[in-house]
Design a protein around this motif. Structure first.
Motif, short mmCIF file in Angstrom:
data_model
loop_
_atom_site.label_atom_id
_atom_site.label_comp_id
_atom_site.label_asym_id
_atom_site.label_seq_id
_atom_site.Cartn_x
_atom_site.Cartn_y
_atom_site.Cartn_z
N THR B 46 3.18 -26.02 13.47
CA THR B 46 2.22 -24.91 13.59
C THR B 46 2.93 -23.56 13.62
O THR B 46 2.29 -22.52 13.45
N LEU B 47 4.22 -23.59 13.86
CA LEU B 47 4.97 -22.33 13.87
C LEU B 47 5.42 -21.91 12.46
O LEU B 47 5.90 -20.80 12.27
N LEU B 48 5.23 -22.82 11.50
CA LEU B 48 5.66 -22.52 10.12
C LEU B 48 4.96 -21.28 9.53
O LEU B 48 5.63 -20.46 8.89
N PRO B 49 3.63 -21.12 9.71
CA PRO B 49 3.01 -19.92 9.15
C PRO B 49 3.68 -18.64 9.64
O PRO B 49 3.85 -17.69 8.87
N ALA B 50 4.10 -18.64 10.90
CA ALA B 50 4.75 -17.45 11.45
C ALA B 50 6.05 -17.18 10.70
O ALA B 50 6.37 -16.02 10.37
N VAL B 51 6.77 -18.26 10.39
CA VAL B 51 8.04 -18.11 9.66
C VAL B 51 7.77 -17.57 8.26
O VAL B 51 8.46 -16.66 7.77
N VAL B 52 6.73 -18.10 7.63
CA VAL B 52 6.37 -17.67 6.27
C VAL B 52 5.99 -16.18 6.27
O VAL B 52 6.45 -15.40 5.43
N PHE B 53 5.18 -15.81 7.28
CA PHE B 53 4.75 -14.41 7.33
C PHE B 53 5.93 -13.49 7.67
O PHE B 53 5.97 -12.34 7.22
N LEU B 54 6.85 -14.00 8.44
CA LEU B 54 8.06 -13.22 8.76
C LEU B 54 8.88 -13.00 7.49
O LEU B 54 9.36 -11.89 7.23
N ALA B 55 8.98 -14.05 6.70
CA ALA B 55 9.69 -13.93 5.43
C ALA B 55 8.98 -12.90 4.55
O ALA B 55 9.62 -12.11 3.86
N GLY B 56 7.65 -12.90 4.60
CA GLY B 56 6.86 -11.94 3.83
C GLY B 56 7.20 -10.51 4.21
O GLY B 56 7.35 -9.63 3.35
N ILE B 57 7.34 -10.28 5.52
CA ILE B 57 7.68 -8.93 5.99
C ILE B 57 9.07 -8.54 5.47
O ILE B 57 9.29 -7.42 4.99
N PHE B 58 9.98 -9.52 5.55
CA PHE B 58 11.34 -9.25 5.11
C PHE B 58 11.34 -8.89 3.61
O PHE B 58 11.96 -7.92 3.19
N ILE B 59 10.58 -9.68 2.84
CA ILE B 59 10.51 -9.44 1.39
C ILE B 59 9.91 -8.06 1.11
O ILE B 59 10.39 -7.30 0.27
#
Lengths: 308, 287
Positions: B46-59
């Motif tokens: 369930t923490l994966l979406p947070a990681v994906v969105f974090l990657a989005g911010i980085f990108i």
């Protein structure tokens, strides 16, 4: 002696069903037995005095304080419910420590008190087994362990001997009696009369939501005038003894038993009867083998009172 | 040494309540949830979406390094309140699944094991009991809503290296906190209400999952037939989305005031609390 529990005109209905009606009594330290058939109102009474349900009428005071919504006072009460109340997947140790923590104790205190209580109920060696694997007797003892673990002033045991084998029953009776000597107030309910009789002489009889009698069992028996006392005598010459009794106005009936040496006397004045009896044995030179009162027990008192 | 005088009372001081009497209930609830089969791997998932969105911010902050990935895209990739709103609504389904594990047994297990009378024969108020239970849900839901939400916000500042984002949306941290609290509050009532309906944890799990899905299906059916956006009020998901839109200052998803959704969800919570306070008591009721 201080009154520990005091109820005044306590009444409770569940819709149209009467749970308890107009109960006013005072309970002092020591063991008090609450006695009555199933559905008599024993559990209702216990739940009212532990503040778990609200009375429709009347008040309850424990240690001089109102119990209802007085959550702090709960730390002075140990309650052992009638039904099993366990999380089966927990171990005995987790169960007792978990409930102790609700009393706001420190971890060290919780551990030491849980250990003490499990030792008292002789479950310390099984403390790490899951409750699911416990026998009926072990479960009962575990319920008692959680009730005594926080060292309460008042211990309330709702049918603690239910479903126990004679050995388990003896263990729990001994445990309850030991607690009495520590100045605690113990209230124990049961519908099995000999159980209560083995534990205490101080009883409260409940039937159909009403208190039928309260006090010492022999005292209550004496108060029941409508039923004469029965006294069974085994002696060397029962007919000679019967002839002496027949003239006494306090003797209502004399019967001879099936065996040669037995005599059953009914009297409305036990004191006079027992005052006379030794002199008769001496004067008439009768050897006495045994004297018993078949109806001077809880069962008889109970039957007389509820009219069964 | 034992005391032989029966009139003796051992203690005569002032009785004071503990500071957090509900804490053991919460601790036990969390511990028990982690003991459940498959929960741990699921929880980390369930923490994966947070990681994906974090990657989005980085990108988004290093867009020049990732141009090859977004070649041909008509809309530029930006992080704004809508981005945070998307994160929260994307974890709604995860939240429901978390509730299946963490919320289903909270009250139903107590009812099944007759444990309420043991709780309430301790110095524990009904309020403390509910606080302990709600805290279990708060613990799990904050981990996938509030905590990642705030981390995403902070990481946005870290990756951008300036406070321009805070100056543009100074209210955003409050929105993140507000929506997290709203979602958690609603789902706490939702889970506890359903958990008090049955003594069987499995039925409760089915109800938690089923009601969420069913309400959305119902909305879809009625909307398909009548074409009225007001039917979104029937759906838990749609109502939460509407509230999210309001809190993150976005245009509502459906042509209905989001205040109606707030009203519907609050009404549900109110009824749930009423039901719970009636249902959760120390003893069984004889009828």
């Amino acid at each position: 002696m201080n009154t520990v529990i005091e109820t005044d005109k306590l009444s409770k209905w569940y819709g149209n069903v009467l749970g308890l009606s107009d109960v006013s009594l005072k309970i002092k330290p020591g063991i008090t037995g609450i006695l009555g058939p199933n559905g008599a109102g024993k559990s209702t009474f216990l739940k009212l005095i532990t503040g778990q349900i609200k009375p429709n009428i009347g008040t309850v005071r424990l240690l001089g304080q109102k119990i209802r919504n007085n959550y702090c006072l709960m730390s002075k009460i140990g309650f052992c419910p009638e039904q099993d109340a366990f999380f089966d997947e927990m171990t005995g140790w987790e169960f007792v420590t978990g409930l102790l923590k609700l009393n706001g104790m420190s971890n060290d205190e919780v551990r030491s008190r849980a250990k003490d209580s499990l030792e008292i109920v002789e479950l310390i060696n099984d403390k790490d087994r899951v409750i699911r694997s416990y026998s009926r007797g072990m479960r009962q003892r575990l319920k008692i362990a959680q009730a005594i673990a926080h060292k309460p002033e008042i211990i309330i045991l709702d049918e603690p001997l239910n479903g126990l084998d004679p050995l388990g029953r003896r263990k729990i009776i001994r445990l309850i009696k030991e607690y009495k000597t520590e100045g605690k107030t113990i209230i124990i309910s049961s519908h099995v009369l000999p159980e209560i009789e083995a534990i205490t002489k101080k009883i409260i009889l409940i039937h159909q939501g009403k208190i039928f009698a309260q006090g010492d069992i022999h005292y209550i028996r004496d108060l029941i005038e409508s039923h004469p006392h029965m006294i069974s005598i085994n002696c060397s010459d029962p007919r000679k003894l019967a002839a002496k009794f027949i003239h006494k106005d306090f003797v209502l009936n004399v019967n001879f038993g099936t065996s040669q040496d037995s005599l059953l006397v009914e009297t409305n004045n036990r004191d006079k009867f027992f005052g006379l009896l030794p002199s008769l044995f001496v004067e008439e030179k009768i050897d006495v083998f045994s004297i018993t009162s078949p109806d001077d027990n809880l069962q008889a008192v109970f039957d007389y009172l509820i009219g069964s | 040494m034992s005391i032989k005088e029966q009139g003796y009372t051992h203690w005569d001081g002032e009785l004071a309540p503990g500071r957090f009497p509900w804490k053991p209930i919460t601790r036990y609830g969390i511990k028990l949830t982690f003991k459940r089969k498959f929960f741990k791997p699921f929880f980390f998932m369930t923490l994966l979406p947070a990681v994906v969105f974090l990657a989005g911010i980085f990108i988004s902050e290093r867009i020049q390094d990732f141009e090859f990935m977004i070649k041909g895209s008509s809309t530029p990739f930006t992080v704004n309140p809508g981005y945070f709103y998307t994160y929260f609504t994307s974890v709604l389904f995860m939240i429901v699944l978390i509730l299946v594990f963490a919320g289903s047994g909270l009250i139903s297990d107590d009812l099944k094991h007759n444990a309420l009378q043991l709780y309430f024969s301790r110095p524990l108020k009904k309020k403390d009991f509910f606080t302990g239970k709600v805290a279990v849900i708060v613990f799990f839901l904050f981990i996938i809503t509030l905590v990642p939400g705030l981390i995403l916000f902070i990481m946005k500042l870290v990756f951008s290296g300036s406070f321009q984002f805070v100056r543009s949306f100074p209210w955003l941290p409050l929105s993140i906190i507000g929506f997290s609290v709203f979602i958690t509050g609603f789902f706490a009532c939702y889970a506890l209400f359903l958990s008090a309906l049955s003594k069987n944890r499995r039925y409760v799990s089915i109800m938690i999952f089923g009601l969420y899905i069913f309400s959305d299906i119902l909305f879809g059916i009625f909307y398909g037939i009548f074409r009225k956006p007001y039917f979104c009020l029937l759906s838990i998901k749609a109502n939460l989305q509407q509230v999210g839109k309001l809190i993150f200052s976005q245009k509502p998803l459906y042509d209905v005031s989001p205040w109606y959704s707030i009203l519907v969800l609050c009404l549900f919570c109110f009824l749930a609390v009423l039901f719970l306070s009636h249902k959760v008591r120390g003893v069984e009721i004889v009828k």
